[in-house]
Design a protein around this motif. Structure first.
Motif, PDB file in Angstrom:
ATOM      1  N   MET A  74     -41.589  19.415  27.095  1.00  0.00           N
ATOM      2  CA  MET A  74     -42.464  18.750  28.070  1.00  0.00           C
ATOM      3  C   MET A  74     -43.890  19.274  27.972  1.00  0.00           C
ATOM      4  O   MET A  74     -44.851  18.502  28.049  1.00  0.00           O
ATOM      5  CB  MET A  74     -41.910  18.936  29.483  1.00  0.00           C
ATOM      6  N   HIS A  75     -44.046  20.584  27.821  1.00  0.00           N
ATOM      7  CA  HIS A  75     -45.389  21.152  27.724  1.00  0.00           C
ATOM      8  C   HIS A  75     -46.068  20.764  26.417  1.00  0.00           C
ATOM      9  O   HIS A  75     -47.297  20.649  26.368  1.00  0.00           O
ATOM     10  CB  HIS A  75     -45.327  22.674  27.856  1.00  0.00           C
ATOM     11  N   ALA A  76     -45.272  20.573  25.359  1.00  0.00           N
ATOM     12  CA  ALA A  76     -45.857  20.191  24.064  1.00  0.00           C
ATOM     13  C   ALA A  76     -46.397  18.760  24.100  1.00  0.00           C
ATOM     14  O   ALA A  76     -47.422  18.462  23.490  1.00  0.00           O
ATOM     15  CB  ALA A  76     -44.805  20.330  22.967  1.00  0.00           C
ATOM     16  N   GLU A  77     -45.718  17.852  24.830  1.00  0.00           N
ATOM     17  CA  GLU A  77     -46.139  16.454  24.913  1.00  0.00           C
ATOM     18  C   GLU A  77     -46.006  15.939  26.347  1.00  0.00           C
ATOM     19  O   GLU A  77     -45.121  15.128  26.642  1.00  0.00           O
ATOM     20  CB  GLU A  77     -45.290  15.597  23.976  1.00  0.00           C
ATOM     21  N   PRO A  78     -46.857  16.373  27.250  1.00  0.00           N
ATOM     22  CA  PRO A  78     -46.720  15.956  28.654  1.00  0.00           C
ATOM     23  C   PRO A  78     -46.936  14.463  28.874  1.00  0.00           C
ATOM     24  O   PRO A  78     -46.454  13.903  29.859  1.00  0.00           O
ATOM     25  CB  PRO A  78     -47.796  16.771  29.371  1.00  0.00           C
ATOM     26  N   GLY A  79     -47.643  13.790  27.961  1.00  0.00           N
ATOM     27  CA  GLY A  79     -47.893  12.366  28.113  1.00  0.00           C
ATOM     28  C   GLY A  79     -46.758  11.486  27.623  1.00  0.00           C
ATOM     29  O   GLY A  79     -46.789  10.264  27.814  1.00  0.00           O
ATOM     30  N   ARG A  80     -45.754  12.070  27.015  1.00  0.00           N
ATOM     31  CA  ARG A  80     -44.617  11.297  26.501  1.00  0.00           C
ATOM     32  C   ARG A  80     -43.705  10.877  27.657  1.00  0.00           C
ATOM     33  O   ARG A  80     -43.553  11.608  28.636  1.00  0.00           O
ATOM     34  CB  ARG A  80     -43.832  12.147  25.504  1.00  0.00           C
ATOM     35  N   ASN A  81     -43.098   9.723  27.534  1.00  0.00           N
ATOM     36  CA  ASN A  81     -42.197   9.222  28.567  1.00  0.00           C
ATOM     37  C   ASN A  81     -40.818   9.855  28.395  1.00  0.00           C
ATOM     38  O   ASN A  81     -39.845   9.211  27.991  1.00  0.00           O
ATOM     39  CB  ASN A  81     -42.108   7.693  28.504  1.00  0.00           C
ATOM     40  N   TRP A  82     -40.723  11.125  28.727  1.00  0.00           N
ATOM     41  CA  TRP A  82     -39.475  11.861  28.528  1.00  0.00           C
ATOM     42  C   TRP A  82     -38.388  11.365  29.473  1.00  0.00           C
ATOM     43  O   TRP A  82     -38.625  11.133  30.649  1.00  0.00           O
ATOM     44  CB  TRP A  82     -39.689  13.352  28.787  1.00  0.00           C
ATOM     45  N   THR A  83     -37.182  11.235  28.939  1.00  0.00           N
ATOM     46  CA  THR A  83     -36.005  10.994  29.768  1.00  0.00           C
ATOM     47  C   THR A  83     -35.156  12.263  29.740  1.00  0.00           C
ATOM     48  O   THR A  83     -35.264  13.077  28.814  1.00  0.00           O
ATOM     49  CB  THR A  83     -35.157   9.823  29.240  1.00  0.00           C
ATOM     50  N   VAL A  84     -34.325  12.421  30.757  1.00  0.00           N
ATOM     51  CA  VAL A  84     -33.452  13.596  30.794  1.00  0.00           C
ATOM     52  C   VAL A  84     -32.516  13.585  29.592  1.00  0.00           C
ATOM     53  O   VAL A  84     -32.226  14.635  29.004  1.00  0.00           O
ATOM     54  CB  VAL A  84     -32.656  13.632  32.118  1.00  0.00           C
ATOM     55  N   GLY A  85     -32.065  12.386  29.195  1.00  0.00           N
ATOM     56  CA  GLY A  85     -31.175  12.285  28.050  1.00  0.00           C
ATOM     57  C   GLY A  85     -31.816  12.779  26.765  1.00  0.00           C
ATOM     58  O   GLY A  85     -31.192  13.501  25.983  1.00  0.00           O
ATOM     59  N   ALA A 122     -59.483   6.148  33.161  1.00  0.00           N
ATOM     60  CA  ALA A 122     -58.510   5.325  32.435  1.00  0.00           C
ATOM     61  C   ALA A 122     -57.999   6.065  31.194  1.00  0.00           C
ATOM     62  O   ALA A 122     -56.795   6.049  30.899  1.00  0.00           O
ATOM     63  CB  ALA A 122     -59.139   3.993  32.043  1.00  0.00           C
ATOM     64  N   ALA A 123     -58.905   6.710  30.471  1.00  0.00           N
ATOM     65  CA  ALA A 123     -58.511   7.442  29.266  1.00  0.00           C
ATOM     66  C   ALA A 123     -57.629   8.633  29.610  1.00  0.00           C
ATOM     67  O   ALA A 123     -56.646   8.928  28.917  1.00  0.00           O
ATOM     68  CB  ALA A 123     -59.756   7.907  28.510  1.00  0.00           C
ATOM     69  N   ILE A 124     -57.958   9.341  30.684  1.00  0.00           N
ATOM     70  CA  ILE A 124     -57.147  10.489  31.101  1.00  0.00           C
ATOM     71  C   ILE A 124     -55.778  10.016  31.550  1.00  0.00           C
ATOM     72  O   ILE A 124     -54.755  10.662  31.258  1.00  0.00           O
ATOM     73  CB  ILE A 124     -57.865  11.257  32.229  1.00  0.00           C
ATOM     74  N   ALA A 125     -55.738   8.881  32.256  1.00  0.00           N
ATOM     75  CA  ALA A 125     -54.460   8.346  32.720  1.00  0.00           C
ATOM     76  C   ALA A 125     -53.526   8.087  31.545  1.00  0.00           C
ATOM     77  O   ALA A 125     -52.343   8.462  31.575  1.00  0.00           O
ATOM     78  CB  ALA A 125     -54.692   7.061  33.515  1.00  0.00           C
ATOM     79  N   VAL A 126     -54.032   7.458  30.490  1.00  0.00           N
ATOM     80  CA  VAL A 126     -53.219   7.172  29.305  1.00  0.00           C
ATOM     81  C   VAL A 126     -52.761   8.468  28.648  1.00  0.00           C
ATOM     82  O   VAL A 126     -51.598   8.601  28.226  1.00  0.00           O
ATOM     83  CB  VAL A 126     -54.008   6.306  28.310  1.00  0.00           C
ATOM     84  N   ARG A 127     -53.653   9.459  28.570  1.00  0.00           N
ATOM     85  CA  ARG A 127     -53.325  10.719  27.912  1.00  0.00           C
ATOM     86  C   ARG A 127     -52.164  11.439  28.590  1.00  0.00           C
ATOM     87  O   ARG A 127     -51.365  12.103  27.938  1.00  0.00           O
ATOM     88  CB  ARG A 127     -54.551  11.634  27.883  1.00  0.00           C
ATOM     89  N   VAL A 128     -52.082  11.346  29.914  1.00  0.00           N
ATOM     90  CA  VAL A 128     -51.020  12.059  30.625  1.00  0.00           C
ATOM     91  C   VAL A 128     -49.841  11.156  30.973  1.00  0.00           C
ATOM     92  O   VAL A 128     -49.002  11.515  31.805  1.00  0.00           O
ATOM     93  CB  VAL A 128     -51.562  12.751  31.892  1.00  0.00           C
ATOM     94  N   GLY A 129     -49.769   9.969  30.336  1.00  0.00           N
ATOM     95  CA  GLY A 129     -48.545   9.190  30.429  1.00  0.00           C
ATOM     96  C   GLY A 129     -48.516   8.074  31.438  1.00  0.00           C
ATOM     97  O   GLY A 129     -47.421   7.583  31.774  1.00  0.00           O
ATOM     98  N   TYR A 130     -49.672   7.606  31.901  1.00  0.00           N
ATOM     99  CA  TYR A 130     -49.693   6.515  32.880  1.00  0.00           C
ATOM    100  C   TYR A 130     -50.318   5.271  32.258  1.00  0.00           C
ATOM    101  O   TYR A 130     -51.383   5.337  31.636  1.00  0.00           O
ATOM    102  CB  TYR A 130     -50.470   6.929  34.129  1.00  0.00           C
ATOM    103  N   GLU A 131     -49.650   4.132  32.433  1.00  0.00           N
ATOM    104  CA  GLU A 131     -50.126   2.886  31.844  1.00  0.00           C
ATOM    105  C   GLU A 131     -51.281   2.284  32.623  1.00  0.00           C
ATOM    106  O   GLU A 131     -52.053   1.500  32.081  1.00  0.00           O
ATOM    107  CB  GLU A 131     -48.976   1.881  31.759  1.00  0.00           C
ATOM    108  N   SER A 132     -51.391   2.616  33.906  1.00  0.00           N
ATOM    109  CA  SER A 132     -52.469   2.048  34.708  1.00  0.00           C
ATOM    110  C   SER A 132     -53.231   3.157  35.429  1.00  0.00           C
ATOM    111  O   SER A 132     -52.662   4.194  35.793  1.00  0.00           O
ATOM    112  CB  SER A 132     -51.925   1.061  35.733  1.00  0.00           C
TER     113      SER A 132
END
Length: 315
Positions: free
Chosen positions: A215-226, A275-285
């Motif tokens: 999670m710390h390596a890629e906080p913007g990724r849409n991680w699932t528990v699986g 907007a750019a920061i939002a995308v970087r940390v994993g938010y589409e909007s």
């Protein structure tokens, strides 16, 4: 990701948040004496080099002896004195009265002597530090304990370097305080029951350290528990249960907090738009990002950026 370094997330977080120690007071005192420390936004550290004293925090009074280490993570107001009944002066007044280069200046009267080192830890982000907010209002290592004895080499180097005051000593003192903080955090986490040290304690578990590391390596990724479970070599149900038990929150909640910390750093230090920061940390909007940031940080990102810049620029 090199998982052999997953357990060093503590070091990575301390570096990214620029938590830095500074020694501001080496005190030689003879009874009766007392110093009063006002509430502050920084964490405070007291090291008893020799002698005894009492730390008063609210209604609590704790006796301290040689080798004792006390960390006050919240910067609560407190006092240190030879006795709870002794008069106490503001530490700022004490520092001003002894002047520059007054290493031999003695505080108090002519009674039993004590020596102390006092320092503090500050960092860039306003509010509670992600490491320090895990801790209780006071962490106290007794000088006779094995944990405190393990700190003696660092404390000895710290006192010697501060006393010398040679070229570059301020940098060395700051780094030694950083080392000391990590040692205190380790000692505290090791002493807690399962689940009592949050993610800091979970770093001792290879599976949880792996999940946290991803999670710390890629906080913007849409991680699932699986997916986290698969990469950490366990089942989804096991990871979810152990993560909630040891870290204290579900993986998704932890990821949200991590994203907001990353966003806060970008707002303080960068020029990118929301907007750019939002995308970087994993938010589409930008709307979803604004809502999450306000919920976690207590204010919208635009206001946070403005206040952070005002603090840097000063009045």
């Amino acid at each position: 990701m090199d998982l052999t370094h997953a357990s060093d997330l503590l070091g990575q977080i301390l570096e990214r948040t620029r938590l830095r120690g500074q020694l501001y007071c080496r005190t030689v005192a003879r009874a009766p004496w007392g110093l009063r420390f006002a509430p502050t936004t920084t964490a405070t550290l007291h090291l008893v080099i020799a002698g005894t004293c009492h730390l008063t925090q609210g209604r609590d009074s704790v006796a301290l002896g040689p080798g004792d280490v006390v960390l006050l993570p919240r910067g609560d107001g407190h006092a240190v004195a030879d006795s709870p009944r002794s008069p106490k002066q503001r530490v700022e007044d004490w520092l001003a009265s002894r002047g520059e280069g007054a290493s031999g200046y003695v505080l108090g009267g002519s009674g039993v002597e004590s020596r102390m080192l006092c320092g503090f830890f500050a960092f860039d982000e306003p509010g509670a530090h992600p490491v320090l907010r895990l801790l209780p209002e006071r962490v106290h290592l007794r000088g006779a304990s094995e944990d405190a004895r393990a700190l003696l080499p660092t404390v000895s180097m710290l006192e010697q370097e501060y006393a010398r005051g040679e070229r570059g000593s301020s940098v060395i003192v700051s780094r030694l305080l950083d080392i000391l903080l990590v040692q205190v955090l380790r000692a505290w986490a090791d002493a807690q029951p399962p689940g009592g040290a949050g993610w800091l304690g979970a770093l001792g578990d290879r599976t949880l350290a792996s999940a946290l590391g991803w999670m710390h390596a890629e906080p913007g990724r849409n991680w699932t528990v699986g997916e986290l479970a698969q990469r950490s070599g366990t089942s989804r149900a096991t990871l979810a249960r152990r993560f909630a038990s040891e870290v204290g929150v579900a993986p998704h909640e932890y990821l949200t907090r991590l994203r907001m910390q990353e966003a806060a750093q970008a707002l303080r230090e960068g020029q990118d738009g929301l907007a750019a920061i939002a995308v970087r940390v994993g938010y589409e909007s930008e709307f979803a990002f604004n809502r999450a940031f306000r919920r976690e940080m207590g204010m919208p990102p635009g206001e946070y950026r403005r206040k952070a810049r005002e603090e840097v620029q000063g009045p």
